[in-house]
Every structure is written in structure tokens, then in C-alpha cells.
Design a protein around this motif. Sequence first.
Motif, PDB file in Angstrom:
ATOM      1  N   THR A  65       5.212   3.118  -4.103  1.00  0.00           N
ATOM      2  CA  THR A  65       4.856   4.028  -5.192  1.00  0.00           C
ATOM      3  C   THR A  65       5.543   3.571  -6.467  1.00  0.00           C
ATOM      4  O   THR A  65       6.643   3.008  -6.431  1.00  0.00           O
ATOM      5  N   ILE A  66       4.899   3.849  -7.575  1.00  0.00           N
ATOM      6  CA  ILE A  66       5.475   3.502  -8.872  1.00  0.00           C
ATOM      7  C   ILE A  66       5.913   4.807  -9.537  1.00  0.00           C
ATOM      8  O   ILE A  66       5.110   5.726  -9.715  1.00  0.00           O
ATOM      9  N   GLU A  67       7.178   4.879  -9.864  1.00  0.00           N
ATOM     10  CA  GLU A  67       7.702   6.079 -10.503  1.00  0.00           C
ATOM     11  C   GLU A  67       8.054   5.741 -11.946  1.00  0.00           C
ATOM     12  O   GLU A  67       8.605   4.703 -12.240  1.00  0.00           O
TER      13      GLU A  67
ATOM     14  N   GLU B 253       0.816  -1.205   0.000  1.00  0.00           N
ATOM     15  CA  GLU B 253       0.000   0.000   0.000  1.00  0.00           C
ATOM     16  C   GLU B 253       0.851   1.256   0.000  1.00  0.00           C
ATOM     17  O   GLU B 253       0.517   2.272  -0.599  1.00  0.00           O
ATOM     18  N   GLU B 254       1.988   1.200   0.680  1.00  0.00           N
ATOM     19  CA  GLU B 254       2.884   2.348   0.771  1.00  0.00           C
ATOM     20  C   GLU B 254       3.823   2.476  -0.415  1.00  0.00           C
ATOM     21  O   GLU B 254       4.475   3.506  -0.585  1.00  0.00           O
TER      22      GLU B 254
END
Length: 69
Positions: A66-68, A63-64
Amino acid sequence: IFYPINTMPDWMKVLAYLDPATYAVDGMRYWLTGVSSIDPALDIGLLTVLTVIFLVFAAKVFEEATIED
């Protein structure tokens, strides 16, 4: 996990009881041969509790994330 726990030295028993694979192998040994060094209900209970704990932990980490681009 494949070495009989009752023949281990005391210090090694502590490590074996901390390893979740011990309970999985012991449960399989019970269901295949009928021989178990740990109570089969304890095997199933501990594996279920650990599965839930690790699943909740993995969900929080995912959940924490992130996709960059």
C-alpha cells in the motif's frame, strides 16, 4: 560460482548447487566455451523455473503493498 564444482569439497558442492548464480555462470561458460560441468538444459530449466517462482512472489508482494501519503 567461479570455482570449478568438480574440485570442491562435498560440503561446498551442496552450497554451490543451491546457488542460482552457479547455473547462470555454468550456462554462460557452456555457450562461450563449450565446456560445462552441469547439463546446459538443466541450467536453462532451473533458471526458468526460479524466474517464474520469483516473479509470482514479487507480483503477490507488490499487490499487497500500500502507498501511504
